[in-house]
Enzyme design. Structure first.
Site, PDB file in Angstrom:
ATOM      1  N   GLU A   1      16.761  26.292  17.768  1.00  0.00           N
ATOM      2  CA  GLU A   1      15.744  25.539  17.017  1.00  0.00           C
ATOM      3  C   GLU A   1      14.381  25.751  17.650  1.00  0.00           C
ATOM      4  O   GLU A   1      14.278  26.167  18.812  1.00  0.00           O
ATOM      5  CB  GLU A   1      16.090  24.045  17.001  1.00  0.00           C
ATOM      6  CG  GLU A   1      17.128  23.704  15.957  1.00  0.00           C
ATOM      7  CD  GLU A   1      17.329  22.211  15.773  1.00  0.00           C
ATOM      8  OE1 GLU A   1      16.905  21.427  16.641  1.00  0.00           O
ATOM      9  OE2 GLU A   1      17.925  21.843  14.747  1.00  0.00           O
TER      10      GLU A   1
ATOM     11  N   HIS B   1       7.553  14.850  10.557  1.00  0.00           N
ATOM     12  CA  HIS B   1       8.263  16.066  10.177  1.00  0.00           C
ATOM     13  C   HIS B   1       7.471  16.705   9.048  1.00  0.00           C
ATOM     14  O   HIS B   1       7.047  16.011   8.120  1.00  0.00           O
ATOM     15  CB  HIS B   1       9.682  15.732   9.716  1.00  0.00           C
ATOM     16  CG  HIS B   1      10.559  16.935   9.637  1.00  0.00           C
ATOM     17  ND1 HIS B   1      10.425  17.882   8.649  1.00  0.00           N
ATOM     18  CD2 HIS B   1      11.551  17.355  10.434  1.00  0.00           C
ATOM     19  CE1 HIS B   1      11.320  18.836   8.854  1.00  0.00           C
ATOM     20  NE2 HIS B   1      12.018  18.543   9.933  1.00  0.00           N
TER      21      HIS B   1
ATOM     22  N   ARG C   1       5.823  21.777  14.906  1.00  0.00           N
ATOM     23  CA  ARG C   1       5.879  20.696  13.917  1.00  0.00           C
ATOM     24  C   ARG C   1       4.521  20.056  13.667  1.00  0.00           C
ATOM     25  O   ARG C   1       4.127  19.851  12.526  1.00  0.00           O
ATOM     26  CB  ARG C   1       6.787  19.584  14.472  1.00  0.00           C
ATOM     27  CG  ARG C   1       8.084  19.529  13.785  1.00  0.00           C
ATOM     28  CD  ARG C   1       8.925  18.425  14.306  1.00  0.00           C
ATOM     29  NE  ARG C   1      10.303  18.844  14.044  1.00  0.00           N
ATOM     30  CZ  ARG C   1      11.365  18.144  14.299  1.00  0.00           C
ATOM     31  NH1 ARG C   1      11.257  16.968  14.861  1.00  0.00           N
ATOM     32  NH2 ARG C   1      12.561  18.591  14.013  1.00  0.00           N
TER      33      ARG C   1
ATOM     34  N   HIS D   1       8.926  10.590  11.209  1.00  0.00           N
ATOM     35  CA  HIS D   1      10.273  11.062  11.517  1.00  0.00           C
ATOM     36  C   HIS D   1      10.857  10.397  12.760  1.00  0.00           C
ATOM     37  O   HIS D   1      11.981   9.935  12.753  1.00  0.00           O
ATOM     38  CB  HIS D   1      10.204  12.570  11.717  1.00  0.00           C
ATOM     39  CG  HIS D   1      11.531  13.242  11.871  1.00  0.00           C
ATOM     40  ND1 HIS D   1      12.568  13.048  10.988  1.00  0.00           N
ATOM     41  CD2 HIS D   1      11.993  14.129  12.805  1.00  0.00           C
ATOM     42  CE1 HIS D   1      13.616  13.778  11.367  1.00  0.00           C
ATOM     43  NE2 HIS D   1      13.291  14.427  12.475  1.00  0.00           N
TER      44      HIS D   1
ATOM     45  N   ARG E   1       8.483  14.888  20.738  1.00  0.00           N
ATOM     46  CA  ARG E   1       9.906  15.131  20.987  1.00  0.00           C
ATOM     47  C   ARG E   1      10.286  16.574  20.666  1.00  0.00           C
ATOM     48  O   ARG E   1       9.881  17.127  19.651  1.00  0.00           O
ATOM     49  CB  ARG E   1      10.717  14.200  20.101  1.00  0.00           C
ATOM     50  CG  ARG E   1      12.206  14.391  20.197  1.00  0.00           C
ATOM     51  CD  ARG E   1      12.895  13.565  19.145  1.00  0.00           C
ATOM     52  NE  ARG E   1      12.645  14.089  17.822  1.00  0.00           N
ATOM     53  CZ  ARG E   1      13.593  14.516  16.975  1.00  0.00           C
ATOM     54  NH1 ARG E   1      14.854  14.503  17.340  1.00  0.00           N
ATOM     55  NH2 ARG E   1      13.270  14.956  15.793  1.00  0.00           N
TER      56      ARG E   1
END
Ligand SMILES: Cc1cc2nc3c(=O)[nH]c(=O)nc-3n(C[C@H](O)[C@H](O)[C@H](O)COP(=O)(O)OP(=O)(O)OC[C@H]3O[C@@H](n4cnc5c(N)ncnc54)[C@H](O)[C@@H]3O)c2cc1C
Length: 545
Positions: A118, A242, A290, A351, A386
């Site tokens: 990811e 997100h 992101r 998110h 995060r």
């Protein structure tokens, strides 16, 4: 009938666990392995499975291959945290991560063969079950939970406030938590739950914003309860957005995973089809981080007449998409969108709450006997932003640590903890309850607040905007407090009260941080400052409840 908010029953347990996501369930199972006879009350606002955990798609990050190393996972996490992560927490949690994944496998979670990669991870280290990892984990943990006879499950029960017992004669003692008031939403009665240990595992607060990937239960209840009880909270300005939530009137909260961009999807403007990421991140384009992608989409939506942008993966073969994204493919198809031929309308959405209740990795809070674990807690793992797939594992590892730690309270006699409670419980009776506030008025507050938070305290923030918003919030919260004290207590009203408080805390934190870092972007302070401090708030700092 005009019912008053009345006392219901009184319960006493060894442990009160509020929240049935990965944190709450893992905690119960671990504790019952250590102490099989512990009497646990497991409280859940709606049905047990409804939680952020259930909807997690991507997976769980943990080092397992010989090419990878904990140090590499730490490095990636610290990079994403943008200078604000707590290195000790990072090391402790990531070192335990492989052990927790092993535990999940022993409980029966079936992970797919092969690890996924990811964004932000330097190695393949994501354990996953198709694109429904959360569901696989929660279904398995719930099956194990139901095998135990010592857990009393209370669905459709909403925790309202913590019960705090103060011990003024002991210097340095900030009081202890001895349970909570819980609204039984099926009877509208307020039950009193007493416990030797109380665990907040209530997840995040995405519902503060107009668009969120979180389900309806994510209203910051645990955070608000802890704050009202005088517990410190921190770094709330760092709400991660997100970039790609499905924008569709019939389907709220459906996340289009980053993996879709990972497989080559383009972001385009409606009508012109322009790949606008060219103007924001010409090299990484759609694979930029992101925050960069979310910021770009937000700016384009603000500038245009559209409420969304489009995600285009029509250049990939249908068979590949069906196999790689089975759940996404099916869900979109039920809404009339075939992702192999149609572009997908998307918006950025709240998110993940990177800050929360101040804890260590065991979930200790400022109050004795009160633990906070999972997304509601702020260990410092995530810093200012995060890293993907680090939150499920944080919740699980904390749950295991907290279960081991709380055993020390279980052998104490209950009476020591429960003296002097009568007066506090009776506080409820002094409420001058009048008539039922119409649901539509509560909804109007909800809608307005969520819109305001999105415009003023969302992806782009300014001093002037935040100050204006604070004024709006304070006016609103005065009205809501009045409703709370004078009207029948309903779930909607309680959630609104919590959301407004958490909104206020986010705005105050965002005002304090005069820099841009991680998930917090201040248009008037676009650079980072050298001094890296956490933003800590506590009740006495500006207001009493
Ligand atoms: C769509 C989506 C995808 C995600 N994908 C990933 C991923 O791939 N990997 C990853 O690591 N993270 C992911 N995350 C984040 C991750 O899912 C959460 O951070 C994590 O699940 C939090 O777990 P938790 O147990 O702390 O809280 P939750 O799972 O949110 O559980 C909270 C529980 O508390 C209950 N509750 C709340 N308030 C009250 C109250 N007042 N009274 C009683 N009960 C209450 C709720 O009903 C719920 O049962 C994703 C999140 C979302 C929304």
């Amino acid at each position: 009938m005009n019912t008053l908010s009345q006392h219901g029953s009184r319960h006493a347990f060894d442990v009160l666990v509020i929240g049935s996501g990965i944190a709450g369930l893992s905690f119960c199972l671990e504790l019952l392995q250590l102490r099989p006879k512990t009497r646990i009350a497991l409280i859940s606002k709606v049905q047990l499975s409804e939680s952020n955990s259930y909807y997690a798609q991507g997976g769980i990050a943990a080092v397992s291959s010989p090419e990878d190393a904990i140090a590499a996972h730490e490095k990636d996490t610290l990079l994403s945290g943008d200078g604000l992560s707590n290195t000790k927490a990072v090391n402790t949690i990531l070192t335990e991560a492989p052990g927790y994944v092993e535990k999940l496998s022993q409980y029966g979670v079936q992970f797919d063969q092969g690890l996924a990669q990811e964004g932000g991870h330097s190695h393949r280290r994501i354990f996953h079950s198709g694109d429904q990892t959360g569901r696989a984990v929660i279904d398995t943990l719930l099956a194990r939970i139901r095998e135990h006879t010592h857990i009393d499950i209370f669905e459709s029960h909403m925790a309202v406030n913590l019960l705090v017992q103060h011990t003024p004669h002991q210097p340095g003692n900030h009081g202890e938590v001895v349970g909570a008031y819980i609204l039984d939403t099926s009877t509208s009665l307020i039950d009193t739950f007493l416990a030797k240990v109380t665990v907040l595992a209530t997840g995040g607060a995405g519902k503060i914003y107009r668009y969120t990937t979180n389900p309806d239960v994510a209203t910051g209840d645990g955070l608000a309860m802890a704050y009202r009880a005088g517990v410190r909270v921190g770094n709330l300005e760092f709400y991660q957005f997100h970039p790609t939530l499905l924008y569709h009137p019939e389907c709220r909260n459906f996340l289009i995973s980053e993996a879709v961009r990972g497989e080559g999807a383009y972001l385009r403007l409606p009508k012109t089809d322009e790949r606008f990421m060219q103007r924001y991140a010409p090299e990484q384009m759609e694979l930029a981080t992101r925050d960069v992608v979310a910021h770009a989409i937000f700016t384009e939506i603000e500038r245009s007449d559209y409420n969304y942008v489009e995600l285009d993966i029509t250049h990939q073969p249908k068979a590949f998409l069906e196999k790689r994204f089975p759940n996404t493919y099916r869900t979109l198809l039920t809404l009339g969108i075939d992702m192999s031929t149609d572009k997908i309308p998307v918006v950025p959405a709240a998110h993940y709450q990177c800050g929360g209740i101040l804890t260590d990795t065991c979930g200790h809070t400022d109050k004795q006997r009160l633990y906070a674990i999972g997304e509601v807690a702020f260990t410092g793992l995530h810093g200012a932003n995060r890293l993907a797939s680090n939150s499920l594992v944080e919740a699980g590892v904390m749950a295991v640590f907290a279960a081991k730690d709380c055993v020390k309270w279980l052998d104490e006699k209950q009476s020591a903890a429960f003296s002097n409670l009568t007066a506090k419980i009776n506080d409820w009776d002094s409420k001058g309850v009048t008539d039922l506030r119409r649901a539509s008025q509560i909804n109007a507050h909800w809608r307005s607040l969520r819109g305001e938070m999105t415009s003023y305290a969302g992806i782009v923030r300014t001093e002037a905007g935040l100050k204006d918003l604070l004024r709006l919030i304070l006016t609103r919260s005065q009205m809501i407090e009045e409703y709370y004290w004078k009207h029948l207590i309903t779930r909607d009203l309680l959630e609104l009260r919590n959301i407004i408080l958490v909104a206020e805390l986010i705005v105050r934190s965002a005002l304090q941080r005069r820099e841009s870092r991680g998930g917090h972007y201040r248009e008037d302070y676009p650079d980072k400052v050298e001094q890296q401090l956490e933003t800590i708030l506590q009740l006495d700092s500006f207001r009493e409840y």
